[in-house]
Scaffold this active site. Structure first.
Site, PDB file in Angstrom:
ATOM      1  N   ASP A 256     -21.846  19.367   3.775  1.00 47.93           N
ATOM      2  CA  ASP A 256     -21.024  18.217   4.569  1.00 47.93           C
ATOM      3  C   ASP A 256     -20.228  17.713   3.258  1.00 47.93           C
ATOM      4  OD1 ASP A 256     -20.232  15.984   6.392  1.00 47.93           O
ATOM      5  OD2 ASP A 256     -21.891  15.062   5.504  1.00 47.93           O
TER       6      ASP A 256
ATOM      7  N   ASP B 298     -18.618  13.766   3.199  1.00 45.32           N
ATOM      8  CA  ASP B 298     -18.897  12.486   3.240  1.00 45.32           C
ATOM      9  C   ASP B 298     -20.598  12.046   3.246  1.00 45.32           C
ATOM     10  OD1 ASP B 298     -15.856  10.798   2.995  1.00 45.32           O
ATOM     11  OD2 ASP B 298     -16.036  12.255   4.753  1.00 45.32           O
TER      12      ASP B 298
ATOM     13  N   LYS C 276     -19.783  18.374  15.090  1.00 41.13           N
ATOM     14  CA  LYS C 276     -21.188  18.201  14.995  1.00 41.13           C
ATOM     15  C   LYS C 276     -21.540  17.107  16.070  1.00 41.13           C
ATOM     16  CE  LYS C 276     -20.539  18.773   9.886  1.00 41.13           C
ATOM     17  NZ  LYS C 276     -20.536  18.286   8.774  1.00 41.13           N
TER      18      LYS C 276
END
Length: 214
Positions: A11, A13, A135
């Protein structure tokens, strides 16, 4: 504990970079423009979801496309304070370029703006623009595995958000959680550590071995 992988899927951030200050500034201004209150924000899940999904929970459907474009415009223009999280540079530098990817809920334009700001250039980047379902659906991680030529079962996902961890598990991948934006007890993963500085990567002929530092 050692986890073996052919490919690592990160991922962005909250995992590789912190964009917290920019996010607060931009979404605060956006909320003022669209009349969204702090109470309304408190009623929706924010982290690990696309801006379009968040905004769809906050505004009437006809306003969503324009509002999504506006918040992207604000965030792309404001990367002040975006920084690498501890251990990110060293960890990425230890990996072959074709063994890792960034999988983000941000748009490609925003993800590239933030990664460029911190000097990270992934060979493979999967963004919200590349999938039909974000997601916690597994689609983003499955797409990244295909692009790297890796079996999902041989991939390890490194995430900070419950939604991303759910996506990884649904994709049949193993998980490492970083307690950078959530408490460790909120994170359901094969391995939970504070940040990338707490991880060690050993590259072998068969892949990458991930373990927690002592």
């Amino acid at each position: 504990m050692t986890i073996h992988a052919h490919a690592l899927l990160f991922d962005n951030d909250g995992t590789l970079v912190s964009s917290y200050d920019s996010v607060v500034r931009c979404w605060t201004l956006w909320a003022q423009e669209y009349g969204v209150t702090a109470e309304q924000f408190g009623q929706v899940e924010l982290h690990g979801r696309t801006a379009a999904e968040i905004i769809a929970d906050l505004l009437p459907a006809p306003l969503v496309p324009e509002a999504v474009a506006r918040v992207e415009q604000l965030e792309v223009a404001d990367v002040s304070g975006v920084r690498l999280l501890p251990g990110t540079r060293e960890f990425l530098d230890s990996l072959p370029a074709d063994r890792w990817a960034v999988v983000t809920s941000a748009t490609r334009r925003l993800a590239e703006a933030r990664l460029t700001a911190v000097g990270v250039t992934p060979k493979c980047l999967v963004s919200a623009d590349d999938v039909t379902r974000g997601k916690p659906d597994p689609e983003p991680y499955l797409l990244a595995a295909r692009q790297l030529g890796a079996d999902p079962a041989d991939c390890v996902v490194i995430e900070d958000a419950p939604a991303g961890l759910r996506a990884a598990r649904a994709a049949g991948m193993r998980t490492v959680a970083l307690a950078t934006t959530h408490r460790a007890e909120e994170l359901d993963a094969d391995l939970v550590v504070d940040d990338l500085a707490a991880l060690r990567a050993l590259v072998t002929d068969g892949g990458v071995e991930i373990s927690a530092r002592d």
